[in-house]
Write a protein that holds these residues in place. Structure first.
Motif, PDB file in Angstrom:
ATOM      1  N   VAL A  99       0.837  -1.205   0.000  1.00 40.26           N
ATOM      2  CA  VAL A  99       0.000   0.000   0.000  1.00 40.26           C
ATOM      3  C   VAL A  99       0.870   1.253   0.000  1.00 40.26           C
ATOM      4  N   GLN A 100       1.902   1.276   0.817  1.00 42.21           N
ATOM      5  CA  GLN A 100       2.790   2.438   0.872  1.00 42.21           C
ATOM      6  C   GLN A 100       3.459   2.679  -0.477  1.00 42.21           C
ATOM      7  N   ALA A 101       3.940   1.613  -1.120  1.00 44.62           N
ATOM      8  CA  ALA A 101       4.572   1.744  -2.432  1.00 44.62           C
ATOM      9  C   ALA A 101       3.570   2.227  -3.474  1.00 44.62           C
ATOM     10  N   SER A 102       2.358   1.731  -3.411  1.00 45.79           N
ATOM     11  CA  SER A 102       1.325   2.107  -4.378  1.00 45.79           C
ATOM     12  C   SER A 102       0.989   3.594  -4.272  1.00 45.79           C
ATOM     13  N   ILE A 103       0.842   4.082  -3.057  1.00 46.49           N
ATOM     14  CA  ILE A 103       0.512   5.496  -2.857  1.00 46.49           C
ATOM     15  C   ILE A 103       1.669   6.385  -3.307  1.00 46.49           C
ATOM     16  N   ALA A 104       2.895   5.951  -3.082  1.00 50.92           N
ATOM     17  CA  ALA A 104       4.060   6.715  -3.549  1.00 50.92           C
ATOM     18  C   ALA A 104       4.081   6.792  -5.070  1.00 50.92           C
ATOM     19  N   CYS A 105       3.746   5.710  -5.737  1.00 49.48           N
ATOM     20  CA  CYS A 105       3.716   5.720  -7.207  1.00 49.48           C
ATOM     21  C   CYS A 105       2.611   6.631  -7.736  1.00 49.48           C
ATOM     22  N   LEU A 106       1.460   6.635  -7.075  1.00 49.45           N
ATOM     23  CA  LEU A 106       0.379   7.538  -7.489  1.00 49.45           C
ATOM     24  C   LEU A 106       0.813   8.993  -7.379  1.00 49.45           C
ATOM     25  N   THR A 143      -5.685  -0.305  -8.738  1.00 53.59           N
ATOM     26  CA  THR A 143      -6.721  -1.070  -8.041  1.00 53.59           C
ATOM     27  C   THR A 143      -6.031  -2.074  -7.133  1.00 53.59           C
ATOM     28  N   LEU A 144      -6.185  -1.875  -5.828  1.00 54.27           N
ATOM     29  CA  LEU A 144      -5.617  -2.800  -4.853  1.00 54.27           C
ATOM     30  C   LEU A 144      -6.595  -3.939  -4.630  1.00 54.27           C
ATOM     31  N   VAL A 145      -6.130  -5.175  -4.808  1.00 49.88           N
ATOM     32  CA  VAL A 145      -6.993  -6.336  -4.687  1.00 49.88           C
ATOM     33  C   VAL A 145      -6.583  -7.139  -3.456  1.00 49.88           C
ATOM     34  N   GLY A 146      -7.558  -7.427  -2.598  1.00 50.12           N
ATOM     35  CA  GLY A 146      -7.252  -8.187  -1.391  1.00 50.12           C
ATOM     36  C   GLY A 146      -8.369  -8.077  -0.382  1.00 50.12           C
ATOM     37  N   GLN A 147      -8.043  -8.251   0.879  1.00 48.59           N
ATOM     38  CA  GLN A 147      -9.033  -8.181   1.949  1.00 48.59           C
ATOM     39  C   GLN A 147      -9.437  -6.722   2.175  1.00 48.59           C
ATOM     40  N   SER A 148     -10.664  -6.412   1.836  1.00 48.67           N
ATOM     41  CA  SER A 148     -11.127  -5.020   1.759  1.00 48.67           C
ATOM     42  C   SER A 148     -10.941  -4.249   3.059  1.00 48.67           C
ATOM     43  N   GLU A 175      -8.549  -1.010   3.406  1.00 51.16           N
ATOM     44  CA  GLU A 175      -9.160   0.293   3.711  1.00 51.16           C
ATOM     45  C   GLU A 175      -8.486   0.915   4.938  1.00 51.16           C
ATOM     46  N   ASP A 176      -8.235   0.108   5.958  1.00 49.41           N
ATOM     47  CA  ASP A 176      -7.566   0.620   7.162  1.00 49.41           C
ATOM     48  C   ASP A 176      -6.167   1.131   6.838  1.00 49.41           C
ATOM     49  N   LEU A 177      -5.444   0.384   6.018  1.00 49.38           N
ATOM     50  CA  LEU A 177      -4.078   0.790   5.673  1.00 49.38           C
ATOM     51  C   LEU A 177      -4.073   2.070   4.836  1.00 49.38           C
ATOM     52  N   VAL A 178      -4.948   2.143   3.854  1.00 50.93           N
ATOM     53  CA  VAL A 178      -5.000   3.331   2.993  1.00 50.93           C
ATOM     54  C   VAL A 178      -5.406   4.564   3.795  1.00 50.93           C
ATOM     55  N   SER A 179      -6.316   4.403   4.735  1.00 50.83           N
ATOM     56  CA  SER A 179      -6.772   5.550   5.531  1.00 50.83           C
ATOM     57  C   SER A 179      -5.654   6.158   6.371  1.00 50.83           C
ATOM     58  N   ARG A 213      -7.982   8.058  -7.680  1.00 50.62           N
ATOM     59  CA  ARG A 213      -7.166   7.204  -8.550  1.00 50.62           C
ATOM     60  C   ARG A 213      -6.762   5.893  -7.873  1.00 50.62           C
ATOM     61  N   LEU A 214      -7.353   5.623  -6.724  1.00 53.69           N
ATOM     62  CA  LEU A 214      -7.015   4.409  -5.973  1.00 53.69           C
ATOM     63  C   LEU A 214      -8.292   3.694  -5.564  1.00 53.69           C
ATOM     64  N   GLN A 215      -8.503   2.521  -6.115  1.00 53.65           N
ATOM     65  CA  GLN A 215      -9.668   1.721  -5.785  1.00 53.65           C
ATOM     66  C   GLN A 215      -9.248   0.480  -4.997  1.00 53.65           C
ATOM     67  N   ILE A 216     -10.178  -0.050  -4.234  1.00 59.78           N
ATOM     68  CA  ILE A 216      -9.955  -1.294  -3.503  1.00 59.78           C
ATOM     69  C   ILE A 216     -11.016  -2.290  -3.935  1.00 59.78           C
ATOM     70  N   LEU A 217     -10.564  -3.464  -4.343  1.00 58.21           N
ATOM     71  CA  LEU A 217     -11.474  -4.514  -4.785  1.00 58.21           C
ATOM     72  C   LEU A 217     -11.279  -5.730  -3.889  1.00 58.21           C
ATOM     73  N   GLY A 218     -12.358  -6.214  -3.317  1.00 58.42           N
ATOM     74  CA  GLY A 218     -12.276  -7.314  -2.368  1.00 58.42           C
ATOM     75  C   GLY A 218     -12.007  -8.666  -3.011  1.00 58.42           C
ATOM     76  N   ALA A 219     -11.188  -9.449  -2.328  1.00 59.91           N
ATOM     77  CA  ALA A 219     -10.935 -10.843  -2.697  1.00 59.91           C
ATOM     78  C   ALA A 219     -10.773 -11.618  -1.398  1.00 59.91           C
ATOM     79  N   ALA A 220     -11.532 -12.672  -1.234  1.00 62.78           N
ATOM     80  CA  ALA A 220     -11.622 -13.337   0.067  1.00 62.78           C
ATOM     81  C   ALA A 220     -10.448 -14.260   0.359  1.00 62.78           C
ATOM     82  N   GLU A 221      -9.746 -14.719  -0.682  1.00 62.57           N
ATOM     83  CA  GLU A 221      -8.719 -15.737  -0.487  1.00 62.57           C
ATOM     84  C   GLU A 221      -7.321 -15.199  -0.784  1.00 62.57           C
TER      85      GLU A 221
END
Length: 336
Positions: free
Chosen positions: A21-28, A37-42, A46-50, A59-67
Protein backbone atom coordinates in the motif's frame (compact mmCIF):
# COMPACT_ATOMS: atom_id res chain seq x y z
CA UNK A 1 -1.75 11.69 -21.50
CA UNK A 2 -4.22 8.82 -21.18
CA UNK A 3 -4.59 7.02 -17.88
CA UNK A 4 -2.67 3.86 -17.06
CA UNK A 5 -4.56 1.36 -14.89
CA UNK A 6 -2.68 -1.31 -12.95
CA UNK A 7 -4.15 -4.05 -10.77
CA UNK A 8 -2.11 -4.77 -7.63
CA UNK A 9 -2.22 -8.11 -5.83
CA UNK A 10 -1.95 -6.48 -2.41
CA UNK A 11 -1.73 -9.67 -0.35
CA UNK A 12 1.54 -11.20 -1.57
CA UNK A 13 5.17 -10.77 -0.54
CA UNK A 14 7.20 -11.15 2.63
CA UNK A 15 6.29 -7.73 4.03
CA UNK A 16 2.55 -7.96 3.43
CA UNK A 17 -0.07 -5.39 2.43
CA UNK A 18 1.34 -2.46 4.45
CA UNK A 19 4.48 -2.23 2.32
CA UNK A 20 2.52 -2.70 -0.91
CA UNK A 21 0.00 0.00 0.00
CA UNK A 22 2.79 2.44 0.87
CA UNK A 23 4.57 1.74 -2.43
CA UNK A 24 1.33 2.11 -4.38
CA UNK A 25 0.51 5.50 -2.86
CA UNK A 26 4.06 6.72 -3.55
CA UNK A 27 3.72 5.72 -7.21
CA UNK A 28 0.38 7.54 -7.49
CA UNK A 29 2.01 10.69 -6.13
CA UNK A 30 4.86 10.43 -8.65
CA UNK A 31 2.69 9.66 -11.71
CA UNK A 32 -0.48 11.78 -12.17
CA UNK A 33 -1.78 9.58 -15.02
CA UNK A 34 -1.57 6.38 -12.98
CA UNK A 35 -4.64 4.63 -11.52
CA UNK A 36 -4.33 1.63 -9.21
CA UNK A 37 -6.72 -1.07 -8.04
CA UNK A 38 -5.62 -2.80 -4.85
CA UNK A 39 -6.99 -6.34 -4.69
CA UNK A 40 -7.25 -8.19 -1.39
CA UNK A 41 -9.03 -8.18 1.95
CA UNK A 42 -11.13 -5.02 1.76
CA UNK A 43 -11.32 -4.06 5.43
CA UNK A 44 -7.56 -4.50 5.93
CA UNK A 45 -6.70 -2.49 2.84
CA UNK A 46 -9.16 0.29 3.71
CA UNK A 47 -7.57 0.62 7.16
CA UNK A 48 -4.08 0.79 5.67
CA UNK A 49 -5.00 3.33 2.99
CA UNK A 50 -6.77 5.55 5.53
CA UNK A 51 -3.46 5.92 7.34
CA UNK A 52 -1.99 7.85 4.40
CA UNK A 53 -3.38 11.36 4.11
CA UNK A 54 -1.71 11.76 0.71
CA UNK A 55 -3.71 8.93 -0.85
CA UNK A 56 -5.65 10.13 -3.91
CA UNK A 57 -8.81 8.04 -3.65
CA UNK A 58 -9.99 9.26 -7.02
CA UNK A 59 -7.17 7.20 -8.55
CA UNK A 60 -7.01 4.41 -5.97
CA UNK A 61 -9.67 1.72 -5.78
CA UNK A 62 -9.96 -1.29 -3.50
CA UNK A 63 -11.47 -4.51 -4.79
CA UNK A 64 -12.28 -7.31 -2.37
CA UNK A 65 -10.93 -10.84 -2.70
CA UNK A 66 -11.62 -13.34 0.07
CA UNK A 67 -8.72 -15.74 -0.49
CA UNK A 68 -4.93 -15.42 -0.29
CA UNK A 69 -2.40 -17.70 -1.97
CA UNK A 70 0.40 -18.65 0.40
CA UNK A 71 4.03 -18.37 -0.65
CA UNK A 72 4.49 -22.13 -0.18
CA UNK A 73 1.32 -23.33 -1.91
CA UNK A 74 1.52 -25.56 -4.96
CA UNK A 75 0.53 -23.87 -8.24
CA UNK A 76 -2.07 -26.59 -8.86
CA UNK A 77 -3.77 -25.76 -5.55
CA UNK A 78 -3.82 -22.06 -6.38
CA UNK A 79 -5.14 -22.78 -9.85
CA UNK A 80 -8.02 -25.03 -8.86
CA UNK A 81 -8.69 -24.44 -5.19
CA UNK A 82 -8.85 -20.65 -4.79
CA UNK A 83 -11.13 -19.01 -7.35
CA UNK A 84 -11.42 -15.80 -5.29
CA UNK A 85 -7.74 -15.25 -4.53
CA UNK A 86 -6.34 -11.73 -4.76
CA UNK A 87 -3.89 -12.92 -7.41
CA UNK A 88 -6.54 -14.42 -9.69
CA UNK A 89 -8.91 -11.47 -9.30
CA UNK A 90 -6.12 -9.03 -10.21
CA UNK A 91 -5.30 -11.06 -13.33
CA UNK A 92 -8.96 -11.23 -14.29
CA UNK A 93 -9.09 -7.43 -14.25
CA UNK A 94 -6.41 -7.46 -16.97
CA UNK A 95 -8.22 -10.17 -18.92
CA UNK A 96 -11.51 -8.23 -18.79
CA UNK A 97 -9.91 -4.94 -19.89
CA UNK A 98 -10.44 -3.24 -16.52
CA UNK A 99 -6.68 -2.96 -15.96
CA UNK A 100 -3.73 -2.84 -18.33
CA UNK A 101 -1.27 -4.71 -16.13
CA UNK A 102 -1.00 -6.79 -12.97
CA UNK A 103 1.78 -6.55 -10.36
CA UNK A 104 2.24 -9.17 -7.65
CA UNK A 105 4.88 -10.08 -5.08
CA UNK A 106 3.19 -13.40 -4.39
CA UNK A 107 4.00 -17.04 -5.11
CA UNK A 108 5.93 -17.15 -8.41
CA UNK A 109 4.73 -20.60 -9.49
CA UNK A 110 1.13 -19.74 -8.73
CA UNK A 111 1.39 -16.42 -10.57
CA UNK A 112 2.80 -18.13 -13.65
CA UNK A 113 0.16 -20.87 -13.63
CA UNK A 114 -2.71 -18.42 -13.12
CA UNK A 115 -1.33 -15.99 -15.71
CA UNK A 116 -1.23 -18.74 -18.34
CA UNK A 117 -4.73 -19.92 -17.42
CA UNK A 118 -6.37 -16.50 -17.21
CA UNK A 119 -4.53 -14.47 -19.87
CA UNK A 120 -3.24 -17.21 -22.24
CA UNK A 121 -0.03 -17.01 -24.22
CA UNK A 122 0.54 -15.14 -27.45
CA UNK A 123 0.31 -17.19 -30.69
CA UNK A 124 3.57 -19.01 -31.33
CA UNK A 125 4.71 -18.98 -27.69
CA UNK A 126 4.83 -22.25 -25.75
CA UNK A 127 5.65 -20.80 -22.33
CA UNK A 128 6.00 -17.30 -20.91
CA UNK A 129 9.47 -16.33 -19.67
CA UNK A 130 10.51 -14.13 -16.76
CA UNK A 131 12.81 -11.28 -17.75
CA UNK A 132 14.47 -8.54 -15.70
CA UNK A 133 17.09 -5.83 -16.20
CA UNK A 134 20.55 -6.73 -14.86
CA UNK A 135 23.11 -3.92 -14.31
CA UNK A 136 26.26 -4.25 -16.43
CA UNK A 137 29.44 -2.23 -16.92
CA UNK A 138 27.87 -0.36 -19.84
CA UNK A 139 24.22 -0.16 -18.79
CA UNK A 140 21.68 -2.95 -18.51
CA UNK A 141 21.03 -6.39 -19.93
CA UNK A 142 17.70 -8.17 -20.23
CA UNK A 143 18.15 -11.65 -18.71
CA UNK A 144 15.64 -14.45 -19.29
CA UNK A 145 14.40 -16.91 -18.14
CA UNK A 146 14.69 -16.23 -14.41
CA UNK A 147 12.93 -19.28 -13.03
CA UNK A 148 9.58 -19.77 -14.69
CA UNK A 149 10.84 -22.64 -16.86
CA UNK A 150 13.44 -24.88 -15.24
CA UNK A 151 13.72 -27.24 -18.23
CA UNK A 152 13.61 -25.75 -21.72
CA UNK A 153 13.78 -27.09 -25.26
CA UNK A 154 15.88 -25.44 -27.94
CA UNK A 155 12.70 -24.06 -29.54
CA UNK A 156 11.68 -22.44 -26.27
CA UNK A 157 15.11 -20.84 -25.82
CA UNK A 158 14.71 -19.49 -29.35
CA UNK A 159 11.31 -18.05 -28.45
CA UNK A 160 12.82 -16.43 -25.33
CA UNK A 161 15.48 -14.81 -27.52
CA UNK A 162 12.86 -13.33 -29.82
CA UNK A 163 10.78 -11.99 -26.94
CA UNK A 164 13.84 -10.60 -25.16
CA UNK A 165 14.93 -8.78 -28.29
CA UNK A 166 11.52 -7.15 -28.73
CA UNK A 167 11.43 -6.19 -25.04
CA UNK A 168 14.88 -4.58 -25.26
CA UNK A 169 13.79 -2.59 -28.30
CA UNK A 170 10.74 -1.38 -26.39
CA UNK A 171 13.12 -0.13 -23.69
CA UNK A 172 15.13 1.90 -26.20
CA UNK A 173 17.84 -0.43 -27.57
CA UNK A 174 17.92 0.04 -31.34
CA UNK A 175 19.38 -3.32 -32.44
CA UNK A 176 19.68 -5.55 -29.37
CA UNK A 177 22.60 -7.97 -29.28
CA UNK A 178 21.21 -11.38 -28.31
CA UNK A 179 23.41 -14.08 -26.74
CA UNK A 180 22.99 -17.54 -25.24
CA UNK A 181 24.48 -18.05 -21.79
CA UNK A 182 26.91 -20.95 -21.92
CA UNK A 183 29.94 -22.53 -20.23
CA UNK A 184 32.17 -21.27 -23.05
CA UNK A 185 32.07 -19.26 -26.26
CA UNK A 186 33.21 -22.04 -28.60
CA UNK A 187 30.62 -23.71 -30.85
CA UNK A 188 31.30 -27.15 -29.33
CA UNK A 189 30.56 -26.01 -25.76
CA UNK A 190 27.28 -26.45 -23.88
CA UNK A 191 24.52 -29.02 -23.61
CA UNK A 192 22.44 -30.23 -26.51
CA UNK A 193 19.58 -27.78 -25.97
CA UNK A 194 21.89 -24.75 -26.02
CA UNK A 195 23.73 -25.91 -29.15
CA UNK A 196 20.46 -26.62 -30.96
CA UNK A 197 19.10 -23.22 -29.92
CA UNK A 198 22.27 -21.61 -31.33
CA UNK A 199 21.59 -23.26 -34.69
CA UNK A 200 18.06 -21.86 -34.70
CA UNK A 201 19.22 -18.37 -33.76
CA UNK A 202 21.97 -18.27 -36.37
CA UNK A 203 19.36 -18.59 -39.09
CA UNK A 204 16.85 -16.13 -37.60
CA UNK A 205 15.97 -13.15 -39.80
CA UNK A 206 15.81 -9.76 -38.09
CA UNK A 207 17.54 -10.97 -34.91
CA UNK A 208 21.01 -9.70 -33.98
CA UNK A 209 22.37 -12.95 -32.56
CA UNK A 210 26.01 -12.60 -31.40
CA UNK A 211 26.67 -16.15 -30.18
CA UNK A 212 27.50 -17.70 -26.82
CA UNK A 213 28.37 -15.62 -23.78
CA UNK A 214 29.83 -16.58 -20.41
CA UNK A 215 28.76 -15.12 -17.08
CA UNK A 216 31.55 -12.53 -16.99
CA UNK A 217 30.56 -11.33 -20.47
CA UNK A 218 27.08 -10.56 -19.20
CA UNK A 219 28.47 -8.08 -16.65
CA UNK A 220 30.88 -6.58 -19.20
CA UNK A 221 27.86 -5.59 -21.25
CA UNK A 222 28.76 -7.84 -24.20
CA UNK A 223 25.06 -8.39 -24.99
CA UNK A 224 21.76 -6.58 -24.52
CA UNK A 225 19.72 -9.79 -24.15
CA UNK A 226 21.05 -12.96 -22.51
CA UNK A 227 19.02 -16.16 -22.78
CA UNK A 228 19.15 -19.27 -20.57
CA UNK A 229 16.79 -21.75 -18.96
CA UNK A 230 15.09 -20.83 -15.70
CA UNK A 231 17.26 -23.10 -13.58
CA UNK A 232 20.45 -21.32 -14.60
CA UNK A 233 18.86 -17.86 -14.71
CA UNK A 234 17.43 -18.02 -11.22
CA UNK A 235 20.72 -19.18 -9.72
CA UNK A 236 22.59 -16.44 -11.58
CA UNK A 237 20.16 -13.77 -10.39
CA UNK A 238 20.16 -14.83 -6.74
CA UNK A 239 23.95 -15.28 -6.72
CA UNK A 240 24.41 -11.80 -8.18
CA UNK A 241 22.18 -10.26 -5.52
CA UNK A 242 24.03 -12.09 -2.77
CA UNK A 243 27.44 -11.09 -4.16
CA UNK A 244 26.46 -7.43 -4.39
CA UNK A 245 25.29 -7.44 -0.77
CA UNK A 246 28.43 -9.23 0.44
CA UNK A 247 30.80 -6.86 -1.39
CA UNK A 248 29.02 -3.81 0.02
CA UNK A 249 29.24 -5.21 3.55
CA UNK A 250 32.93 -6.10 3.17
CA UNK A 251 33.75 -2.59 1.98
CA UNK A 252 31.97 -1.02 4.94
CA UNK A 253 33.76 -3.37 7.35
CA UNK A 254 37.13 -2.49 5.80
CA UNK A 255 36.58 1.23 6.27
CA UNK A 256 35.83 0.71 9.96
CA UNK A 257 39.17 -0.96 10.76
CA UNK A 258 41.47 1.55 12.42
CA UNK A 259 41.82 5.32 12.28
CA UNK A 260 43.35 5.51 8.80
CA UNK A 261 40.68 3.25 7.37
CA UNK A 262 37.93 5.39 8.91
CA UNK A 263 39.53 8.55 7.48
CA UNK A 264 39.74 6.96 4.05
CA UNK A 265 36.16 5.79 4.41
CA UNK A 266 34.97 9.32 5.21
CA UNK A 267 36.25 10.37 1.78
CA UNK A 268 35.31 7.29 -0.23
CA UNK A 269 32.01 6.18 1.32
CA UNK A 270 29.78 8.84 -0.29
CA UNK A 271 30.92 7.68 -3.75
CA UNK A 272 30.61 4.03 -2.82
CA UNK A 273 27.13 4.62 -1.40
CA UNK A 274 26.15 6.20 -4.71
CA UNK A 275 27.38 3.15 -6.63
CA UNK A 276 25.70 0.81 -4.15
CA UNK A 277 22.41 2.65 -4.52
CA UNK A 278 22.65 2.47 -8.32
CA UNK A 279 23.25 -1.29 -8.24
CA UNK A 280 20.82 -2.07 -5.42
CA UNK A 281 18.40 -4.91 -6.33
CA UNK A 282 15.45 -2.75 -5.24
CA UNK A 283 16.12 -0.29 -8.06
CA UNK A 284 15.89 -3.06 -10.64
CA UNK A 285 13.11 -5.10 -9.04
CA UNK A 286 10.34 -6.37 -11.25
CA UNK A 287 10.48 -9.37 -13.59
CA UNK A 288 8.09 -9.35 -16.53
CA UNK A 289 6.25 -12.44 -17.76
CA UNK A 290 6.87 -12.14 -21.49
CA UNK A 291 4.67 -14.03 -23.94
CA UNK A 292 1.29 -13.48 -22.31
CA UNK A 293 -1.72 -11.71 -23.79
CA UNK A 294 -1.38 -9.07 -21.10
CA UNK A 295 1.24 -7.47 -18.86
CA UNK A 296 2.23 -9.24 -15.64
CA UNK A 297 5.14 -8.10 -13.47
CA UNK A 298 6.47 -10.21 -10.61
CA UNK A 299 8.02 -8.31 -7.72
CA UNK A 300 10.61 -10.07 -5.59
CA UNK A 301 8.87 -11.49 -2.53
CA UNK A 302 11.45 -9.86 -0.25
CA UNK A 303 11.16 -6.43 -1.90
CA UNK A 304 10.35 -3.53 0.38
CA UNK A 305 8.60 -0.28 -0.48
CA UNK A 306 11.24 0.95 -2.92
CA UNK A 307 11.46 -2.42 -4.62
CA UNK A 308 7.70 -2.71 -5.15
CA UNK A 309 7.65 0.82 -6.54
CA UNK A 310 10.22 -0.32 -9.14
CA UNK A 311 7.97 -3.23 -10.11
CA UNK A 312 5.02 -0.87 -10.64
CA UNK A 313 7.25 1.41 -12.71
CA UNK A 314 8.26 -1.52 -14.90
CA UNK A 315 4.59 -2.31 -15.53
CA UNK A 316 3.95 1.35 -16.31
CA UNK A 317 6.71 1.40 -18.94
CA UNK A 318 5.36 -1.75 -20.58
CA UNK A 319 1.88 -0.21 -20.75
CA UNK A 320 3.25 2.95 -22.33
CA UNK A 321 5.24 0.90 -24.86
CA UNK A 322 2.33 -1.50 -25.50
CA UNK A 323 4.74 -4.40 -25.09
CA UNK A 324 2.27 -7.30 -25.69
CA UNK A 325 1.08 -5.58 -28.87
CA UNK A 326 4.63 -5.07 -30.09
CA UNK A 327 5.46 -8.69 -29.33
CA UNK A 328 2.39 -9.94 -31.16
CA UNK A 329 3.24 -7.74 -34.15
CA UNK A 330 6.71 -9.25 -34.57
CA UNK A 331 6.34 -12.83 -33.38
CA UNK A 332 4.53 -14.10 -36.47
CA UNK A 333 7.41 -13.02 -38.71
CA UNK A 334 10.29 -13.98 -36.41
CA UNK A 335 8.91 -17.37 -35.38
CA UNK A 336 8.23 -18.67 -38.89
Amino acid sequence: MSAQIIAIDAMGGDFGPRSIVQASIACLSATPSLHLTLVGQSSLLEDLVSGFSAADRARLQILGAAEVIGMDERPSQALRGKPDSSMRVALELVRDGKAQACVSAGNTGALMALSRAVLKTLPGIDRPAMVAAIPTRTGYCQLLDLGANVDCTAEQLYQFAVMGSVAAQALGVQRPRVALLNVGTEDIKGNQQVRLAANLLQGARGLNYVGFIEGDGLYRGAADVVVCDGFVGNILLKSSEGLATMVAQRIEQTFRRGLLSRLAGAVAMPLLKRVQADLAPARHNGASFLGLQGIVVKSHGAAGVEGFQSAIQRALIEIQENLPGRLHGRLEDLLK
